[in-house]
Write a protein that holds these residues in place. Structure first.
Motif, PDB file in Angstrom:
ATOM      1  N   THR A   3      -4.061   4.309  -3.311  1.00 61.96           N
ATOM      2  CA  THR A   3      -3.238   5.343  -2.710  1.00 61.96           C
ATOM      3  C   THR A   3      -2.038   4.670  -2.076  1.00 61.96           C
ATOM      4  OG1 THR A   3      -5.180   6.679  -2.242  1.00 61.96           O
ATOM      5  CG2 THR A   3      -3.211   7.186  -0.984  1.00 61.96           C
ATOM      6  N   TYR A   4      -0.868   5.260  -2.286  1.00 63.22           N
ATOM      7  CA  TYR A   4       0.353   4.689  -1.735  1.00 63.22           C
ATOM      8  C   TYR A   4       1.059   5.700  -0.851  1.00 63.22           C
ATOM      9  CZ  TYR A   4      -0.407   1.083  -5.170  1.00 63.22           C
ATOM     10  OH  TYR A   4      -0.964   0.077  -5.905  1.00 63.22           O
ATOM     11  N   ALA A   5       1.491   5.235   0.300  1.00 68.03           N
ATOM     12  CA  ALA A   5       2.353   6.021   1.169  1.00 68.03           C
ATOM     13  C   ALA A   5       3.785   5.670   0.794  1.00 68.03           C
ATOM     14  CB  ALA A   5       2.077   5.672   2.632  1.00 68.03           C
ATOM     15  N   ALA A  28       6.952   1.792  -1.941  1.00 65.53           N
ATOM     16  CA  ALA A  28       5.520   2.100  -1.888  1.00 65.53           C
ATOM     17  C   ALA A  28       4.847   1.202  -0.860  1.00 65.53           C
ATOM     18  CB  ALA A  28       4.877   1.867  -3.259  1.00 65.53           C
ATOM     19  N   VAL A  29       3.971   1.814  -0.068  1.00 62.94           N
ATOM     20  CA  VAL A  29       3.180   1.089   0.931  1.00 62.94           C
ATOM     21  C   VAL A  29       1.720   1.357   0.617  1.00 62.94           C
ATOM     22  CG1 VAL A  29       2.607   0.900   3.383  1.00 62.94           C
ATOM     23  CG2 VAL A  29       4.974   1.338   2.690  1.00 62.94           C
ATOM     24  N   TRP A  59       4.486   9.103  -3.055  1.00 65.36           N
ATOM     25  CA  TRP A  59       5.033   8.036  -3.883  1.00 65.36           C
ATOM     26  C   TRP A  59       5.068   8.423  -5.354  1.00 65.36           C
ATOM     27  CZ3 TRP A  59       8.341   4.497  -4.026  1.00 65.36           C
ATOM     28  CH2 TRP A  59       8.350   3.541  -5.035  1.00 65.36           C
ATOM     29  N   GLU A  60       4.105   9.210  -5.807  1.00 67.20           N
ATOM     30  CA  GLU A  60       4.075   9.639  -7.204  1.00 67.20           C
ATOM     31  C   GLU A  60       5.351  10.397  -7.567  1.00 67.20           C
ATOM     32  OE1 GLU A  60       1.572  10.268  -5.011  1.00 67.20           O
ATOM     33  OE2 GLU A  60       0.162   8.771  -5.733  1.00 67.20           O
ATOM     34  N   ARG A  61       5.976  11.072  -6.602  1.00 70.34           N
ATOM     35  CA  ARG A  61       7.199  11.814  -6.841  1.00 70.34           C
ATOM     36  C   ARG A  61       8.435  10.975  -6.547  1.00 70.34           C
ATOM     37  NH1 ARG A  61      10.464  13.769  -4.041  1.00 70.34           N
ATOM     38  NH2 ARG A  61      10.770  15.406  -2.642  1.00 70.34           N
ATOM     39  N   VAL A  62       8.463  10.337  -5.393  1.00 71.06           N
ATOM     40  CA  VAL A  62       9.625   9.540  -4.971  1.00 71.06           C
ATOM     41  C   VAL A  62       9.794   8.295  -5.837  1.00 71.06           C
ATOM     42  CG1 VAL A  62      10.606   8.202  -3.063  1.00 71.06           C
ATOM     43  CG2 VAL A  62       9.474  10.375  -2.597  1.00 71.06           C
ATOM     44  N   LEU A  78       4.418   2.927 -11.862  1.00 73.64           N
ATOM     45  CA  LEU A  78       5.180   4.173 -11.971  1.00 73.64           C
ATOM     46  C   LEU A  78       6.520   3.822 -12.587  1.00 73.64           C
ATOM     47  CD1 LEU A  78       4.612   5.966  -8.553  1.00 73.64           C
ATOM     48  CD2 LEU A  78       3.815   6.683 -10.778  1.00 73.64           C
ATOM     49  N   ASP A  79       6.586   3.786 -13.892  1.00 70.67           N
ATOM     50  CA  ASP A  79       7.832   3.333 -14.515  1.00 70.67           C
ATOM     51  C   ASP A  79       8.490   4.395 -15.381  1.00 70.67           C
ATOM     52  OD1 ASP A  79       5.979   3.258 -16.523  1.00 70.67           O
ATOM     53  OD2 ASP A  79       6.064   1.090 -16.780  1.00 70.67           O
TER      54      ASP A  79
END
Length: 86
Positions: A3-5, A28-29, A59-62, A78-79
């Protein structure tokens, strides 16, 4: 899956050698607790940038947007970056 913040590279936290932070301020954090609990915290992004977490962002969106850090996107796989319409 991890999970990424989402973290934002604040101008007062930019290091002098990281021009990339100005062009791609979202990072991503890795979240070891719910992203909402990290909201406002200063953390280290997966690419090594020092950022402030914005718990309301995903993060999935940003990460696939034009201002998402390419290195963070690569590390988190996420590329599918957005391109301009021609």
């Amino acid at each position: 899956m991890s999970t990424y913040a989402v973290g934002f590279a604040r101008p007062d936290r930019w290091s002098t050698g990281r021009q990339n932070d100005r062009s791609y301020p979202w990072h991503a954090v890795e979240a070891h607790r719910p992203p909402a609990e990290l909201d406002g915290e200063v953390e280290l992004a997966v690419c090594g940038a020092i950022v402030q977490v914005w718990g309301t962002q995903k993060w999935e969106r940003v990460g696939i947007g034009r201002t998402g850090c390419p290195e963070c996107a690569r590390i988190t796989a996420l590329d599918s970056r957005l391109t301009t319409a021609r």
